[in-house]
Design a protein around this motif. Structure first.
Motif, mmCIF file in Angstrom:
data_model
loop_
_atom_site.group_PDB
_atom_site.id
_atom_site.type_symbol
_atom_site.label_atom_id
_atom_site.label_comp_id
_atom_site.label_asym_id
_atom_site.label_seq_id
_atom_site.Cartn_x
_atom_site.Cartn_y
_atom_site.Cartn_z
ATOM 1 N N ARG A 22 0.982 -1.132 -0.419
ATOM 2 C CA ARG A 22 0.089 -0.056 0.099
ATOM 3 C C ARG A 22 0.759 0.742 -0.014
ATOM 4 O O ARG A 22 0.402 2.139 -0.588
ATOM 5 N N LYS A 23 1.525 1.323 1.093
ATOM 6 C CA LYS A 23 2.834 2.686 1.181
ATOM 7 C C LYS A 23 3.488 3.073 -0.193
ATOM 8 O O LYS A 23 3.734 3.722 -0.744
ATOM 9 N N GLY A 24 4.058 1.260 -1.501
ATOM 10 C CA GLY A 24 5.060 1.093 -2.084
ATOM 11 C C GLY A 24 6.502 1.310 -1.935
ATOM 12 O O GLY A 24 7.159 1.597 -3.170
ATOM 13 N N SER A 25 6.648 1.442 -0.470
ATOM 14 C CA SER A 25 8.109 1.662 -0.200
ATOM 15 C C SER A 25 8.531 1.125 0.974
ATOM 16 O O SER A 25 7.525 0.527 1.691
ATOM 17 N N VAL A 26 9.843 0.736 1.390
ATOM 18 C CA VAL A 26 10.051 -0.168 2.236
ATOM 19 C C VAL A 26 10.085 0.912 3.607
ATOM 20 O O VAL A 26 10.334 2.084 3.496
ATOM 21 N N ASP A 27 9.487 0.936 5.123
ATOM 22 C CA ASP A 27 9.113 1.571 6.245
ATOM 23 C C ASP A 27 10.728 2.466 5.959
ATOM 24 O O ASP A 27 11.689 0.980 6.547
ATOM 25 N N GLU A 28 10.963 3.146 7.026
ATOM 26 C CA GLU A 28 12.208 4.144 7.258
ATOM 27 C C GLU A 28 12.700 3.249 8.449
ATOM 28 O O GLU A 28 13.854 3.089 8.471
ATOM 29 N N ASP A 29 11.936 2.280 9.160
ATOM 30 C CA ASP A 29 12.406 2.112 10.499
ATOM 31 C C ASP A 29 13.494 0.411 10.163
ATOM 32 O O ASP A 29 13.828 0.220 11.036
ATOM 33 N N VAL A 30 13.147 0.071 8.871
ATOM 34 C CA VAL A 30 13.434 -1.526 8.783
ATOM 35 C C VAL A 30 14.459 -1.137 7.302
ATOM 36 O O VAL A 30 14.679 -2.209 6.728
ATOM 37 N N VAL A 31 14.775 -0.323 7.162
ATOM 38 C CA VAL A 31 15.081 -0.187 5.902
ATOM 39 C C VAL A 31 16.628 -0.528 6.150
ATOM 40 O O VAL A 31 17.375 -1.501 4.989
ATOM 41 N N THR A 46 11.379 -11.038 1.168
ATOM 42 C CA THR A 46 10.077 -10.540 -0.032
ATOM 43 C C THR A 46 8.998 -9.292 0.111
ATOM 44 O O THR A 46 8.606 -9.125 -0.305
ATOM 45 N N SER A 47 8.917 -8.981 1.451
ATOM 46 C CA SER A 47 7.891 -8.400 2.052
ATOM 47 C C SER A 47 8.421 -8.249 3.621
ATOM 48 O O SER A 47 9.060 -8.596 4.403
ATOM 49 N N SER A 48 8.120 -6.855 3.566
ATOM 50 C CA SER A 48 8.293 -6.428 5.291
ATOM 51 C C SER A 48 6.774 -5.105 5.791
ATOM 52 O O SER A 48 6.487 -4.245 4.751
ATOM 53 N N CYS A 49 7.122 -5.423 7.262
ATOM 54 C CA CYS A 49 6.444 -3.823 7.482
ATOM 55 C C CYS A 49 7.195 -3.535 8.768
ATOM 56 O O CYS A 49 7.552 -4.733 9.611
ATOM 57 N N ALA A 50 7.435 -2.141 9.382
ATOM 58 C CA ALA A 50 8.481 -2.144 10.436
ATOM 59 C C ALA A 50 7.297 -1.974 11.853
ATOM 60 O O ALA A 50 7.808 -1.982 12.793
ATOM 61 N N GLY A 51 6.167 -2.107 11.308
ATOM 62 C CA GLY A 51 4.975 -2.303 12.692
ATOM 63 C C GLY A 51 4.304 -0.858 12.473
ATOM 64 O O GLY A 51 4.503 0.162 11.798
ATOM 65 N N ARG A 52 2.778 -0.878 12.428
ATOM 66 C CA ARG A 52 1.327 -0.172 12.418
ATOM 67 C C ARG A 52 0.643 -0.136 13.509
ATOM 68 O O ARG A 52 0.764 -0.693 13.972
ATOM 69 N N ILE A 53 -0.057 1.240 13.605
ATOM 70 C CA ILE A 53 -1.583 1.013 13.647
ATOM 71 C C ILE A 53 -1.908 1.325 12.960
ATOM 72 O O ILE A 53 -2.041 2.311 11.938
ATOM 73 N N ILE A 54 -3.974 0.540 12.762
ATOM 74 C CA ILE A 54 -4.570 -0.216 12.278
ATOM 75 C C ILE A 54 -5.567 0.344 12.714
ATOM 76 O O ILE A 54 -6.381 -0.515 13.748
ATOM 77 N N LEU A 55 -6.501 0.762 11.724
ATOM 78 C CA LEU A 55 -8.065 0.308 12.447
ATOM 79 C C LEU A 55 -8.928 0.014 11.164
ATOM 80 O O LEU A 55 -9.014 1.146 10.161
ATOM 81 N N LEU A 56 -9.527 -0.889 11.434
ATOM 82 C CA LEU A 56 -9.803 -1.879 10.113
ATOM 83 C C LEU A 56 -11.443 -1.571 10.461
ATOM 84 O O LEU A 56 -12.023 -1.906 11.187
#
Length: 238
Positions: A22-31, A46-56
């Motif tokens: 969704r973001k289209g780039s690697v999160d800053e904290d895991v670059v 192959t994929s990564s996410c530094a961590g996030r707060i989401i409301l679904l």
């Protein structure tokens, strides 16, 4: 083409593809962590996410709706504030859930020996329902309380990423020194023996052994149920 050449080809193909997140780039904290792994010939991410707060918003039939059909009311990789959540909740039509998700990192490994220093597990998450059929089921005071917890988890998650990076870097450096300290015949003999032995053990205990023995105090978690990092071994016929 030997397996190492096949892996290099596969790695080049995967890393050359567009980022479909969704973001289209690697999160800053895991670059730096991603670059560390991709800079090694035996790994690639192959994929990564530094961590996030989401409301679904899961819709009217909450638990029956698949993730791809959910409405993302709010997503942030930084600490958030109550007002942002309250505004986002006004858009909910079904069952809205506030979640904190920690670091997720998917790594392809050339062979079993390469995967043994990567596995880490954690239950450092949060998932709380806030609305039902669009109706707010909790007070704003409670929402504020949840956000404080989520933000605290976000800060702790960042510290864990830094610790993991340092421990992984140390482990890779020691592995490199070890590999250059023995003749190739001895290394091959050692790897074959290790591979046969590890297959008979619990794979969850085998993976990550290198890091956890030397850095137990830094990486130790109270629970070990949910994977924070997954490892995939290069298959024979990818």
């Amino acid at each position: 083409m030997d397996r190492s050449a096949e892996f290099r080809k596969w790695k080049a193909q995967c890393l050359s593809k567009a980022d479909l997140s969704r973001k289209g780039s690697v999160d800053e904290d895991v670059v730096e962590l991603v670059q560390l792994l991709n800079g090694r010939e035996q790994f690639f991410t192959t994929s990564s996410c530094a961590g996030r707060i989401i409301l679904l918003d899961q819709g009217i039939n909450g638990s029956e709706v698949q993730k791809q059909n959910c409405c993302w009311l709010l997503v942030t990789h930084k600490p958030c504030v109550k007002d942002d959540v309250i505004v986002a909740l006004k858009k909910a039509n079904g069952d809205a859930i506030l979640k904190f998700e920690p670091l997720v990192l998917h790594v392809q490994c050339r062979q079993l020996q390469d995967a043994q220093i990567l596995a880490v597990r954690s239950t450092h998450g949060l998932e709380v329902p806030l609305t039902h059929k669009g109706k707010l089921m909790v007070t704003e005071e409670y929402i504020n309380f949840l956000i404080k917890i989520a933000n605290q988890k976000m800060e702790e998650n960042k510290k864990r990423i830094e610790r993991f990076y340092n421990c992984l870097q140390h482990a890779l450096e020691k592995e490199t020194i070890s590999m250059t300290s023995f003749p190739k015949e001895k290394i091959r003999e050692k790897n074959n023996s290790s591979y046969t032995h590890k297959k008979k053990r619990n794979p969850e205990k085998a993976c990550g052994k290198y890091i956890t023995e030397e850095n137990n105090k830094e990486l130790e978690n109270d629970d070990h149920d949910d994977p924070g990092i997954s490892v995939t071994i290069f298959p024979e016929d990818y």
